[in-house]
Each structure stands twice: as C-alpha cells, then as structure tokens.
Design an enzyme around this catalytic site. Structure first.
Site, PDB file in Angstrom:
ATOM      1  N   GLY A   1      62.750 -32.578  13.163  1.00 26.87           N
ATOM      2  CA  GLY A   1      63.915 -32.919  12.323  1.00 26.87           C
ATOM      3  C   GLY A   1      63.535 -33.870  11.205  1.00 26.87           C
TER       4      GLY A   1
ATOM      5  N   TYR B   1      73.457 -20.483  19.607  1.00 31.30           N
ATOM      6  CA  TYR B   1      72.311 -21.047  18.894  1.00 31.30           C
ATOM      7  C   TYR B   1      72.272 -22.571  19.077  1.00 31.30           C
ATOM      8  CZ  TYR B   1      69.178 -22.824  15.455  1.00 31.30           C
ATOM      9  OH  TYR B   1      68.153 -23.534  14.877  1.00 31.30           O
TER      10      TYR B   1
ATOM     11  N   THR C   1      73.850 -38.828  21.600  1.00 32.48           N
ATOM     12  CA  THR C   1      74.966 -39.030  20.670  1.00 32.48           C
ATOM     13  C   THR C   1      76.239 -39.540  21.336  1.00 32.48           C
ATOM     14  OG1 THR C   1      76.567 -37.789  19.318  1.00 32.48           O
ATOM     15  CG2 THR C   1      75.372 -36.534  20.946  1.00 32.48           C
TER      16      THR C   1
ATOM     17  N   GLU D   1      78.950 -38.292  20.791  1.00 32.54           N
ATOM     18  CA  GLU D   1      79.738 -37.093  21.111  1.00 32.54           C
ATOM     19  C   GLU D   1      79.713 -36.797  22.610  1.00 32.54           C
ATOM     20  OE1 GLU D   1      81.639 -34.568  19.320  1.00 32.54           O
ATOM     21  OE2 GLU D   1      81.832 -36.311  18.024  1.00 32.54           O
TER      22      GLU D   1
ATOM     23  N   TYR E   1      78.320 -28.487  20.737  1.00 31.79           N
ATOM     24  CA  TYR E   1      77.293 -29.461  20.349  1.00 31.79           C
ATOM     25  C   TYR E   1      77.181 -30.558  21.403  1.00 31.79           C
ATOM     26  CZ  TYR E   1      75.327 -33.533  17.906  1.00 31.79           C
ATOM     27  OH  TYR E   1      74.579 -34.646  17.572  1.00 31.79           O
TER      28      TYR E   1
ATOM     29  N   LYS F   1      74.018 -31.422  23.847  1.00 30.57           N
ATOM     30  CA  LYS F   1      73.400 -32.752  23.866  1.00 30.57           C
ATOM     31  C   LYS F   1      73.456 -33.379  25.263  1.00 30.57           C
ATOM     32  CE  LYS F   1      72.016 -33.829  19.579  1.00 30.57           C
ATOM     33  NZ  LYS F   1      70.649 -34.255  19.241  1.00 30.57           N
TER      34      LYS F   1
ATOM     35  N   ARG G   1      73.033 -38.530   3.796  1.00 29.07           N
ATOM     36  CA  ARG G   1      73.826 -37.782   4.771  1.00 29.07           C
ATOM     37  C   ARG G   1      74.131 -36.387   4.222  1.00 29.07           C
ATOM     38  NH1 ARG G   1      75.175 -36.908  10.053  1.00 29.07           N
ATOM     39  NH2 ARG G   1      77.007 -38.110  10.678  1.00 29.07           N
TER      40      ARG G   1
HETATM   41  P1  NAP Z   1      70.497 -33.656  10.168  1.00 29.62           P
HETATM   42  O1  NAP Z   1      70.467 -34.381   8.870  1.00 29.62           O
HETATM   43  O2  NAP Z   1      71.432 -32.518  10.351  1.00 29.62           O
HETATM   44  O3  NAP Z   1      69.005 -33.140  10.452  1.00 29.62           O
HETATM   45  C1  NAP Z   1      68.728 -32.222  11.460  1.00 29.62           C
HETATM   46  C2  NAP Z   1      67.261 -31.875  11.392  1.00 29.62           C
HETATM   47  O4  NAP Z   1      66.970 -30.927  12.445  1.00 29.62           O
HETATM   48  C3  NAP Z   1      66.838 -31.207  10.082  1.00 29.62           C
HETATM   49  O5  NAP Z   1      65.551 -31.659   9.748  1.00 29.62           O
HETATM   50  C4  NAP Z   1      66.787 -29.738  10.461  1.00 29.62           C
HETATM   51  O6  NAP Z   1      65.895 -28.996   9.695  1.00 29.62           O
HETATM   52  C5  NAP Z   1      66.250 -29.858  11.879  1.00 29.62           C
HETATM   53  N1  NAP Z   1      66.437 -28.648  12.670  1.00 29.62           N
HETATM   54  C6  NAP Z   1      67.604 -28.018  12.971  1.00 29.62           C
HETATM   55  N2  NAP Z   1      67.368 -26.947  13.744  1.00 29.62           N
HETATM   56  C7  NAP Z   1      66.035 -26.892  13.949  1.00 29.62           C
HETATM   57  C8  NAP Z   1      65.178 -26.020  14.635  1.00 29.62           C
HETATM   58  N3  NAP Z   1      65.647 -24.958  15.320  1.00 29.62           N
HETATM   59  N4  NAP Z   1      63.835 -26.268  14.635  1.00 29.62           N
HETATM   60  C9  NAP Z   1      63.352 -27.334  13.946  1.00 29.62           C
HETATM   61  N5  NAP Z   1      64.106 -28.176  13.250  1.00 29.62           N
HETATM   62  C10 NAP Z   1      65.434 -27.976  13.254  1.00 29.62           C
HETATM   63  O7  NAP Z   1      70.761 -34.677  11.373  1.00 29.62           O
HETATM   64  P2  NAP Z   1      70.632 -36.274  11.389  1.00 29.62           P
HETATM   65  O8  NAP Z   1      71.931 -36.849  10.971  1.00 29.62           O
HETATM   66  O9  NAP Z   1      69.373 -36.685  10.729  1.00 29.62           O
HETATM   67  O10 NAP Z   1      70.542 -36.528  12.965  1.00 29.62           O
HETATM   68  C11 NAP Z   1      69.274 -36.529  13.630  1.00 29.62           C
HETATM   69  C12 NAP Z   1      69.501 -36.251  15.100  1.00 29.62           C
HETATM   70  O11 NAP Z   1      70.344 -37.256  15.643  1.00 29.62           O
HETATM   71  C13 NAP Z   1      70.192 -34.936  15.415  1.00 29.62           C
HETATM   72  O12 NAP Z   1      69.658 -34.472  16.625  1.00 29.62           O
HETATM   73  C14 NAP Z   1      71.646 -35.317  15.596  1.00 29.62           C
HETATM   74  O13 NAP Z   1      72.289 -34.382  16.442  1.00 29.62           O
HETATM   75  C15 NAP Z   1      71.497 -36.673  16.248  1.00 29.62           C
HETATM   76  N6  NAP Z   1      72.576 -37.614  16.002  1.00 29.62           N
HETATM   77  C16 NAP Z   1      72.997 -37.880  14.742  1.00 29.62           C
HETATM   78  C17 NAP Z   1      73.987 -38.827  14.529  1.00 29.62           C
HETATM   79  C18 NAP Z   1      74.467 -39.157  13.144  1.00 29.62           C
HETATM   80  O14 NAP Z   1      75.546 -39.761  13.041  1.00 29.62           O
HETATM   81  N7  NAP Z   1      73.709 -38.842  12.094  1.00 29.62           N
HETATM   82  C19 NAP Z   1      74.544 -39.511  15.630  1.00 29.62           C
HETATM   83  C20 NAP Z   1      74.068 -39.224  16.905  1.00 29.62           C
HETATM   84  C21 NAP Z   1      73.068 -38.287  17.091  1.00 29.62           C
HETATM   85  P3  NAP Z   1      66.349 -28.186   8.358  1.00 29.62           P
HETATM   86  O15 NAP Z   1      66.219 -29.174   7.240  1.00 29.62           O
HETATM   87  O16 NAP Z   1      65.357 -27.093   8.323  1.00 29.62           O
HETATM   88  O17 NAP Z   1      67.752 -27.725   8.581  1.00 29.62           O
HETATM   89  O1  G4F Z   2      81.468 -36.318   9.820  1.00 28.99           O
HETATM   90  P1  G4F Z   2      81.771 -35.461  10.971  1.00 28.99           P
HETATM   91  O2  G4F Z   2      81.514 -34.007  10.822  1.00 28.99           O
HETATM   92  O3  G4F Z   2      80.965 -36.087  12.191  1.00 28.99           O
HETATM   93  P2  G4F Z   2      81.122 -35.960  13.781  1.00 28.99           P
HETATM   94  O4  G4F Z   2      81.859 -34.750  14.165  1.00 28.99           O
HETATM   95  O5  G4F Z   2      81.657 -37.262  14.271  1.00 28.99           O
HETATM   96  O6  G4F Z   2      79.602 -35.765  14.234  1.00 28.99           O
HETATM   97  C1  G4F Z   2      78.565 -36.576  13.693  1.00 28.99           C
HETATM   98  O7  G4F Z   2      78.430 -37.727  14.474  1.00 28.99           O
HETATM   99  C2  G4F Z   2      78.001 -37.485  15.833  1.00 28.99           C
HETATM  100  C3  G4F Z   2      77.915 -38.848  16.522  1.00 28.99           C
HETATM  101  O8  G4F Z   2      79.191 -39.229  16.973  1.00 28.99           O
HETATM  102  C4  G4F Z   2      76.660 -36.791  15.797  1.00 28.99           C
HETATM  103  F1  G4F Z   2      76.237 -36.581  17.071  1.00 28.99           F
HETATM  104  C5  G4F Z   2      76.777 -35.475  15.069  1.00 28.99           C
HETATM  105  O9  G4F Z   2      75.492 -34.872  14.975  1.00 28.99           O
HETATM  106  C6  G4F Z   2      77.283 -35.739  13.653  1.00 28.99           C
HETATM  107  O10 G4F Z   2      76.293 -36.447  12.954  1.00 28.99           O
HETATM  108  O11 G4F Z   2      83.299 -35.636  11.394  1.00 28.99           O
HETATM  109  C7  G4F Z   2      83.854 -36.911  11.660  1.00 28.99           C
HETATM  110  C8  G4F Z   2      85.345 -36.763  11.862  1.00 28.99           C
HETATM  111  C9  G4F Z   2      85.740 -35.657  12.841  1.00 28.99           C
HETATM  112  O12 G4F Z   2      86.763 -36.120  13.666  1.00 28.99           O
HETATM  113  C10 G4F Z   2      86.272 -34.546  11.948  1.00 28.99           C
HETATM  114  O13 G4F Z   2      87.253 -33.715  12.550  1.00 28.99           O
HETATM  115  O14 G4F Z   2      85.929 -36.398  10.616  1.00 28.99           O
HETATM  116  C11 G4F Z   2      86.869 -35.375  10.836  1.00 28.99           C
HETATM  117  N1  G4F Z   2      87.052 -34.640   9.582  1.00 28.99           N
HETATM  118  C12 G4F Z   2      88.208 -34.581   8.871  1.00 28.99           C
HETATM  119  N2  G4F Z   2      88.064 -33.803   7.803  1.00 28.99           N
HETATM  120  C13 G4F Z   2      86.147 -33.885   8.965  1.00 28.99           C
HETATM  121  C14 G4F Z   2      86.773 -33.352   7.838  1.00 28.99           C
HETATM  122  N3  G4F Z   2      84.853 -33.623   9.248  1.00 28.99           N
HETATM  123  C15 G4F Z   2      84.159 -32.828   8.397  1.00 28.99           C
HETATM  124  N4  G4F Z   2      82.860 -32.600   8.663  1.00 28.99           N
HETATM  125  N5  G4F Z   2      84.759 -32.271   7.286  1.00 28.99           N
HETATM  126  C16 G4F Z   2      86.065 -32.504   6.957  1.00 28.99           C
HETATM  127  O15 G4F Z   2      86.571 -31.982   5.967  1.00 28.99           O
END
Ligand code: NAP
Ligand code: G4F
Length: 343
Positions: free
Chosen positions: A9, A100, A130, A132, A155, A159, A190
C-alpha cells in the site's frame, strides 16, 4: 544492522507518509505497487525523484492477493519490518465489491503472515486495523482496545479477520505482530472519494468557480479525525517496543460531517446556514444565500457507523505517542492545499 522495511500500500495516503518517515530514519524501504494502466505513484513521486533515496527506496510490482508474489518478495528483500497497509479501503465501495474486499482486505493478511512465518518468523509485522471494527455499538464510546467489535460493512468484516489472524500468529507462533487500530486520519493526500477530501476539494473548486455545490450523504455521522502524518509515527513506534501489542490511535475528539463542512467553508470566510432536515437539508452561504451543500441519498450506505470516538490512552502511555495536529489545523491544512491546487 541495516533496517529494511517492506510496505504494502506504498502508493496510498499512509504508505507515502510512512515511506518518508522510515527514509528519514535511515531505513531501506521497499514498496509493493500494483500495475495500473495509468500512473498511480502521484503520492510518492517526490520520494522516487529524490536522489538521496535512490539507493534506499525501491518499488516492486505485486498484489497482496497473490501469495507467490508475497513469498518471493519476503524471501528476496529480507525485511526486518513489514507494514501491511494495502487494502480496498473504502467502506462504501466494499458494499459494491464485497468479495474482492474480503480477498484484498481480509484473506491477503494471512498470505502475508504465512510468507513471513515460513521465511523468517522474526520479522516484525504491522497490520493496518481500523476503528471500523467497532462499527455498530456507539453506546460504548469512547472506544479503546478492550471495546467489543461489531463491524457494519464488508470492509469492517474483512478487517476483523485480518485483526484476529494478526493476534493469532502472535499467540500461536510467538511472532512480533501488532494491530494499529487507527481512527480516521486525513491529509492533503487523502483520496478524493473520502468525505473530508471531497469536502475540501469542493470548497476550493466552488471558490474557484469550477463547481456549483457539494452533494453529500449522511451529515450526522461522527468521526474522530486526525492527521495521517501523526499516525504513521504511531505505526513505527509499535514495532520499536520490546513486546508486540495492539494499540488505538485516535484524537479523543469527534465531529459530525456537518461540522467538517462548516469548518472547511469557514477557512475561506464562508459561513454555512443550514435549512431543512433529512434528505431536504441544505447549506447556504449566510451572506449571499447561494446554495452550497445538499444531500444526495446515493451517498448513503446500506449500513452506517454513526459514531467513532477513540481513547488513545494506551498508545500515549506505552508508546509515548500523541497526536500533534488539531482538528482545526487539519481542516485548514487540507483546504489550503486544495486552494493552491485549484487557483
Ligand atoms: P489508501 O489511500 O486507500 O491506500 C490503499 C493502498 O492499498 C494503495 O496503495 C493501493 O494501491 C493499495 N492496494 C489496494 N488493493 C491492493 C492490492 N490488491 N494489492 C496491493 N496493493 C493494494 O488507504 P490509506 O488511507 O493509506 O490507509 C492505509 C491502510 O490503513 C488501509 O489498509 C486502510 O484500510 C487502513 N486504515 C485507514 C484509515 C484512514 O483513516 N486512512 C484508518 C484505519 C485504517 P493502488 O494505489 O494501486 O490503488
Ligand atoms: O470518509 P469516509 O468514506 O470514511 P469512513 O467510512 O469512516 O472510512 C475511513 O475511515 C476508516 C477508519 O474509521 C478506515 F478504516 C477506512 O479505510 C476509511 O479510511 O466516510 C466518513 C463518514 C461516513 O459516515 C459516511 O457515510 O462520512 C459519511 N459521508 C457523508 N457523505 C460520506 C459522504 N462519505 C463519503 N465517502 N462520501 C460522501 O459523500
């Protein structure tokens, strides 16, 4: 001994910040990237082009669903730390591609753990878990390492599997495996389909006259939003401890999506006045009366996580981790960055 890390990632938001952090600490960093038909290295371009890192930053094609690829990489790279950040990480999208998501976000973790166990079980492993996982039980907020899990999406369920196999490999094989249970963390890097960045891009484009209004789903959802740069520091700290464990990283502060919208528009001196409720709720510029925000049910999810609020006390006391960037500073940083992009 040289520190060598493998990051799955690496092209994602967290992968890019973690790469920067590890390189700044002298690590050799290897990143797993998927082959795309278009360039997908935007977030790490500056690292790839930095001559100081040309002998310490390497990219390898692969996919976390491909166990042969993972085994080969662990064998060839000989990392001493592996950070498993790759995932289909969008909660809403996971309802559309559930199988997937199960493969990429769930089953892939055991493929990686097995590759490590069979090659060198001394490798330290970080799993991107997470908030989640907590999902559906808001009455238990603030959520900590001891709060029961109740995922509310494909998701979250995927996880959950990854979380438990990470714990299981620690207990069964005495491996150094850690779960970082991270609450939402954001940044100018982001992905634009997550709500915070969708909002800050819209603010910038509306101000630049390139977008009319912003359409969102659930405005009432509450999230504990921190800055991604702070959170990758916590990931690294988990792998530097004497013993492995699971840690919540959060700010202990929660805001509605509506509040994020208000704060983002405030950055450009626009005050939002809300009228109506439910799907008829609309946000207007209080000065001009122009419609700026509305609700589109297409962004609602089949099941929603209403409230996330994390208690990071364990990480603060055991890791010495503390978030540095406040909610206001985060919103400001993201809006400023998008304004620069669209003006
Ligand atoms: P992100 O921006 O969506 O990045 C996801 C990464 O995973 C990208 O590099 C993507 O590659 C890669 N990927 C997806 N499917 C893959 C596959 N089949 N094989 C290899 N690489 C793959 O996510 P992020 O926000 O950096 O989050 C990083 C991790 O933390 C994720 O596991 C997410 O679920 C977890 N997480 C995130 C948050 C948050 O708030 N950001 C909170 C809790 C946990 P491509 O560029 O090729 O798509
Ligand atoms: O920004 P979101 O899509 O993030 P969400 O669902 O909280 O998930 C992110 O945080 C998780 C950690 O808690 C990670 F594990 C996960 O990989 C990801 O990074 O949505 C945040 C909230 C949700 O309640 C959604 O229903 O915003 C609400 N929302 C309202 N309008 C929307 C929208 N979300 C998105 N994406 N787009 C909208 O238009």
């Amino acid at each position: 001994m040289k520190n060598v890390a493998l990051i799955t990632g690496v092209t994602g938001q967290d992968g890019s910040y973690l790469s920067e952090l590890l390189l700044s600490k002298g690590y050799e960093v290897h990143g797993l990237i998927r082959r795309h038909s278009t360039i997908c290295t935007e977030r790490i371009e500056h690292i790839m082009n930095n001559l100081d890192y040309k002998d310490r930053f390497f990219l390898h094609y692969g996919d976390v669903t491909d166990s042969c690829n993972l085994s080969n990489l662990i064998y060839e790279i000989h990392p001493n730390e592996v950070y498993n950040l790759a995932a289909q990480s969008h909660v809403g999208v996971s309802f559309e591609v559930p199988e997937y998501t199960a493969e990429a976000t769930g089953v892939s973790t055991i493929k990686l753990l097995e590759a490590i166990r069979q090659t060198n079980p001394a490798i330290k492993f970080y799993q991107a878990s997470t908030s989640e996982l907590f999902g559906g039980i808001p009455e238990t907020a603030p959520q900590s390492e001891t709060t029961p899990f109740y995922p509310k999406s494909p998701y979250g369920a995927a996880k959950l599997y990854s979380y438990w196999v990470t714990v299981n490999y620690r207990e069964a094989y005495n491996m150094f495996t850690c779960n970082g249970i991270l609450f939402n963390h954001e940044s100018p890097r982001r992905g634009s389909e997550f709500v915070t960045r969708k909002i800050t891009i819209a603010v910038a484009k509306i101000m630049a006259g390139k977008q009319d209004k912003l359409s969102l789903g659930n405005l009432n959802a509450k999230r504990d939003w921190g800055y991604a740069g702070d959170y990758v520091e916590g990931m690294w700290l988990m792998l530097q401890q004497d013993n492995p464990g699971d840690y919540v990283l959060a700010t202990n502060e929660t805001h509605t999506v509506r509040e994020f919208v208000e704060a983002a528009f405030n950055e450009v001196d626009v005050n939002i006045e809300w009228r109506g409720s439910g799907i008829d709720e609309k946000g207007y510029c209080s000065k001009t009366g122009k419609l700026l925000v509305d609700v589109n049910p297409k962004y609602f999810r089949p099941a929603e996580v209403d409230l996330l609020l994390g208690n990071p006390a364990k990480a603060e006391s055991q890791l010495g981790w503390k978030r540095k960037v406040s909610f206001r500073e985060l919103v400001s940083m993201m809006v400023k960055s998008d304004i620069n992009m669209f003006f």
